[in-house]
Design a protein around this motif. Structure first.
Motif, PDB file in Angstrom:
ATOM      1  N   THR A 160       0.814  -1.214   0.000  1.00  0.00           N
ATOM      2  CA  THR A 160       0.000   0.000   0.000  1.00  0.00           C
ATOM      3  C   THR A 160       0.845   1.260   0.000  1.00  0.00           C
ATOM      4  O   THR A 160       0.328   2.342  -0.237  1.00  0.00           O
ATOM      5  CB  THR A 160      -0.968   0.042   1.204  1.00  0.00           C
ATOM      6  OG1 THR A 160      -0.234  -0.086   2.407  1.00  0.00           O
ATOM      7  CG2 THR A 160      -2.007  -1.052   1.090  1.00  0.00           C
ATOM      8  N   ARG A 161       2.136   1.125   0.209  1.00  0.00           N
ATOM      9  CA  ARG A 161       3.024   2.286   0.073  1.00  0.00           C
ATOM     10  C   ARG A 161       3.288   2.594  -1.395  1.00  0.00           C
ATOM     11  O   ARG A 161       3.606   3.734  -1.741  1.00  0.00           O
ATOM     12  CB  ARG A 161       4.347   2.039   0.778  1.00  0.00           C
ATOM     13  CG  ARG A 161       4.208   1.969   2.269  1.00  0.00           C
ATOM     14  CD  ARG A 161       5.541   1.773   2.919  1.00  0.00           C
ATOM     15  NE  ARG A 161       5.389   1.711   4.367  1.00  0.00           N
ATOM     16  CZ  ARG A 161       6.402   1.642   5.197  1.00  0.00           C
ATOM     17  NH1 ARG A 161       7.633   1.608   4.733  1.00  0.00           N
ATOM     18  NH2 ARG A 161       6.175   1.589   6.490  1.00  0.00           N
ATOM     19  N   ARG A 162       3.193   1.584  -2.245  1.00  0.00           N
ATOM     20  CA  ARG A 162       3.485   1.750  -3.676  1.00  0.00           C
ATOM     21  C   ARG A 162       2.239   1.864  -4.529  1.00  0.00           C
ATOM     22  O   ARG A 162       2.272   2.449  -5.602  1.00  0.00           O
ATOM     23  CB  ARG A 162       4.304   0.573  -4.183  1.00  0.00           C
ATOM     24  CG  ARG A 162       5.636   0.453  -3.528  1.00  0.00           C
ATOM     25  CD  ARG A 162       6.425  -0.683  -4.137  1.00  0.00           C
ATOM     26  NE  ARG A 162       7.520  -1.023  -3.240  1.00  0.00           N
ATOM     27  CZ  ARG A 162       7.979  -2.226  -3.054  1.00  0.00           C
ATOM     28  NH1 ARG A 162       7.446  -3.227  -3.702  1.00  0.00           N
ATOM     29  NH2 ARG A 162       8.971  -2.437  -2.223  1.00  0.00           N
ATOM     30  N   ALA A 163       1.156   1.249  -4.095  1.00  0.00           N
ATOM     31  CA  ALA A 163      -0.083   1.222  -4.881  1.00  0.00           C
ATOM     32  C   ALA A 163      -1.240   1.650  -3.976  1.00  0.00           C
ATOM     33  O   ALA A 163      -1.143   1.540  -2.759  1.00  0.00           O
ATOM     34  CB  ALA A 163      -0.326  -0.193  -5.417  1.00  0.00           C
ATOM     35  N   PRO A 164      -2.334   2.116  -4.580  1.00  0.00           N
ATOM     36  CA  PRO A 164      -3.501   2.482  -3.765  1.00  0.00           C
ATOM     37  C   PRO A 164      -4.042   1.278  -2.988  1.00  0.00           C
ATOM     38  O   PRO A 164      -4.004   0.140  -3.462  1.00  0.00           O
ATOM     39  CB  PRO A 164      -4.524   2.952  -4.797  1.00  0.00           C
ATOM     40  CG  PRO A 164      -3.736   3.288  -6.014  1.00  0.00           C
ATOM     41  CD  PRO A 164      -2.527   2.404  -5.994  1.00  0.00           C
ATOM     42  N   ALA A 165      -4.536   1.542  -1.792  1.00  0.00           N
ATOM     43  CA  ALA A 165      -5.013   0.474  -0.912  1.00  0.00           C
ATOM     44  C   ALA A 165      -6.126  -0.337  -1.570  1.00  0.00           C
ATOM     45  O   ALA A 165      -6.166  -1.565  -1.441  1.00  0.00           O
ATOM     46  CB  ALA A 165      -5.485   1.058   0.413  1.00  0.00           C
ATOM     47  N   LEU A 166      -7.037   0.333  -2.269  1.00  0.00           N
ATOM     48  CA  LEU A 166      -8.138  -0.383  -2.914  1.00  0.00           C
ATOM     49  C   LEU A 166      -7.617  -1.365  -3.955  1.00  0.00           C
ATOM     50  O   LEU A 166      -8.121  -2.493  -4.068  1.00  0.00           O
ATOM     51  CB  LEU A 166      -9.123   0.602  -3.540  1.00  0.00           C
ATOM     52  CG  LEU A 166     -10.352  -0.011  -4.189  1.00  0.00           C
ATOM     53  CD1 LEU A 166     -11.172  -0.780  -3.157  1.00  0.00           C
ATOM     54  CD2 LEU A 166     -11.204   1.064  -4.834  1.00  0.00           C
ATOM     55  N   THR A 167      -6.609  -0.983  -4.691  1.00  0.00           N
ATOM     56  CA  THR A 167      -6.020  -1.870  -5.692  1.00  0.00           C
ATOM     57  C   THR A 167      -5.411  -3.102  -5.028  1.00  0.00           C
ATOM     58  O   THR A 167      -5.592  -4.229  -5.495  1.00  0.00           O
ATOM     59  CB  THR A 167      -4.944  -1.134  -6.500  1.00  0.00           C
ATOM     60  OG1 THR A 167      -5.525   0.019  -7.099  1.00  0.00           O
ATOM     61  CG2 THR A 167      -4.336  -2.015  -7.568  1.00  0.00           C
TER      62      THR A 167
END
Length: 58
Positions: A24-31
């Motif tokens: 979630t640091r690199r990509a949105p949490a929903l993704t």
């Protein structure tokens, strides 16, 4: 045997939680949630036919 399954489950749960936090640091949490749940559904769907569980009808 039950204790071994419990230890394996807690280890995998912790690794998944840690890995999800890192992702979630690199990509949105929903993704991250959608992708991880999709993978889990595919894995469980593949494992379900091989289980020897009996269902109760009626």
């Amino acid at each position: 045997m039950t204790a071994l399954f419990a230890l394996a489950t807690s280890l995998l749960w912790g690794l998944a939680d840690f890995g999800g936090g890192l992702l979630t640091r690199r990509a949105p949490a929903l993704t991250v949630v959608v992708v991880s749940q999709s993978i889990a559904a595919v894995v469980l769907g593949a494992m379900a036919p091989s289980s020897d569980q009996r269902t109760i009808h009626g």
